[in-house]
Design an enzyme around this catalytic site. Structure first.
Site, short mmCIF file in Angstrom:
data_model
loop_
_atom_site.label_atom_id
_atom_site.label_comp_id
_atom_site.label_asym_id
_atom_site.label_seq_id
_atom_site.Cartn_x
_atom_site.Cartn_y
_atom_site.Cartn_z
N THR A 1 3.88 5.20 1.45
CA THR A 1 2.53 4.94 1.96
C THR A 1 1.78 4.00 1.02
O THR A 1 1.80 4.19 -0.19
CB THR A 1 1.75 6.27 2.10
OG1 THR A 1 2.41 7.09 3.07
CG2 THR A 1 0.33 6.01 2.56
N HIS B 1 9.56 6.89 4.21
CA HIS B 1 8.69 5.74 4.01
C HIS B 1 7.90 5.90 2.72
O HIS B 1 7.88 6.97 2.11
CB HIS B 1 7.71 5.60 5.18
CG HIS B 1 6.76 6.75 5.27
ND1 HIS B 1 7.07 7.94 5.92
CD2 HIS B 1 5.50 6.92 4.77
CE1 HIS B 1 6.06 8.78 5.82
NE2 HIS B 1 5.09 8.18 5.13
N THR C 1 8.45 11.06 0.61
CA THR C 1 8.64 12.46 0.98
C THR C 1 9.97 12.61 1.71
O THR C 1 10.20 11.93 2.70
CB THR C 1 7.49 12.94 1.88
OG1 THR C 1 6.25 12.82 1.19
CG2 THR C 1 7.68 14.39 2.30
N HIS D 1 5.67 7.10 -3.77
CA HIS D 1 6.62 8.20 -3.60
C HIS D 1 7.16 8.18 -2.18
O HIS D 1 6.58 7.58 -1.27
CB HIS D 1 5.95 9.54 -3.88
CG HIS D 1 4.88 9.92 -2.90
ND1 HIS D 1 3.57 9.50 -3.03
CD2 HIS D 1 4.92 10.65 -1.75
CE1 HIS D 1 2.85 9.97 -2.03
NE2 HIS D 1 3.65 10.66 -1.23
#
Length: 317
Positions: free
Chosen positions: A203, A201, A275, A273
């Site tokens: 954020t 995902h 992860t 970004h």
């Protein structure tokens, strides 16, 4: 632009000089020639063409020269956000009837070009919002959801907010729809300890400061957001996490919108970004070829902040 630049043709000097004044000066000169030279020269031909094409001379037919200077996408987004904020203030203040304000918004969004296809959407939906006299106007129930039996479309500016919602912490994310593509790339780069595709995902908000979620509102980007292939990409460590950094002005503007609504943020700035691993091992990240394909994100998910999210995630594996 200084008088020396316009009258003497001297560009600004010094470390802050960018050459922008030369470009502006050239564009202004071309615009002046369009107005005082070209327009009078072709005016008679214009009148002949209009009468030949239409059979008469409608008074409402006119044209203007297209500006030589075209704003960047960021400048367009800045202007769009400023107008959207102003419209929101006017709607909440109820100083302009909703129907009139909605027509103004329609004209702005269709002419801005920032929302492709909105002309066709307006044509299909129709631009007349519901009013209190419409039998379907009572579209919201006590919980703020569409009322039972309501089948119409959403009014552009719902009437009035009854009361502020209870402030609470806020975590907003968008799931990566094509997560398998990113994981396939990660395996090709010898990464291990990868996140499950369903957990990938981006954020948008992590606010420990409680706020009214209703003031955040909905994103105008829609239920799916696609970051096209290419552009700046990097692979770096964020603490223990290994992340793919990418650029997105849409996500940055949405993050700023949430911050303006009262959310807190623990970092100096916002960097989109994803992860994808918690263990880089012995991989030299500076030599990794970043994933360069498209990134497709689903709708925004609103949740309270969960400080123990990683422990719960590891326990579920």
């Amino acid at each position: 632009m200084s008088s020396a630049t316009r009258l003497l043709g001297q560009s600004p000097q010094g470390m802050n000089a960018t050459g922008d004044s030369d470009t502006r000066n050239y564009y202004d000169r071309c615009a002046a020639e369009q107005k005082v030279v070209l327009t009078p020269a072709i005016a008679r031909l214009d009148e002949l063409l209009i009468r030949h094409a239409l059979g008469d001379r409608p008074a409402e037919v006119w044209y203007d020269w297209r500006p030589l200077y075209q704003p960047t996408q960021k400048e367009k987004a800045d202007a769009f956000k400023a107008v959207a904020d102003a419209v929101n203030v006017l709607a909440n203040a109820a100083v302009i009837p909703d129907e009139i304000l909605a027509r103004g918004v329609k004209g702005f969004v269709t002419e801005s070009g920032l929302l492709p296809g909105i002309d066709a959407a307006y044509a299909e939906h129709g631009d007349a919002p519901l009013t209190e006299d419409d039998p379907q106007a009572d579209q919201f129930g006590p919980d703020g959801q569409p009322a039972e039996g309501f089948t119409g479309t959403v009014v552009p500016f719902p009437a009035r907010q009854i009361a502020d919602a209870t402030p609470r912490t806020l975590y907003v994310s968008r799931k990566l729809v094509n997560g398998d593509d990113l994981l396939a790339w990660a395996r090709s780069q010898a990464f291990s300890d990868l996140m499950p595709a369903r957990e990938l995902h981006v954020t948008l908000a992590y606010s420990r400061q409680p706020l009214d979620w209703m003031k955040v509102g909905q994103t105008w980007q829609g239920e799916q957001l696609k970051i096209d292939a290419g552009g700046p990409r990097m692979v770096e460590r964020f603490g223990e996490a290994v992340v793919l950094l990418f650029a997105s002005s849409d996500l940055r503007w949405r993050w700023q919108e949430i911050i303006d609504a009262g959310a807190s943020w623990d970092h100096p700035e916002y960097q989109p970004h994803v992860t994808f691993s918690w263990n880089a091992g012995d991989i030299n990240l500076s030599r990794v070829q970043p994933y360069n394909g498209p990134l497709v994100f689903g709708p925004e998910i609103f949740e309270p902040v969960d400080e123990n999210w990683r422990a719960k995630f590891e326990a579920a594996e």
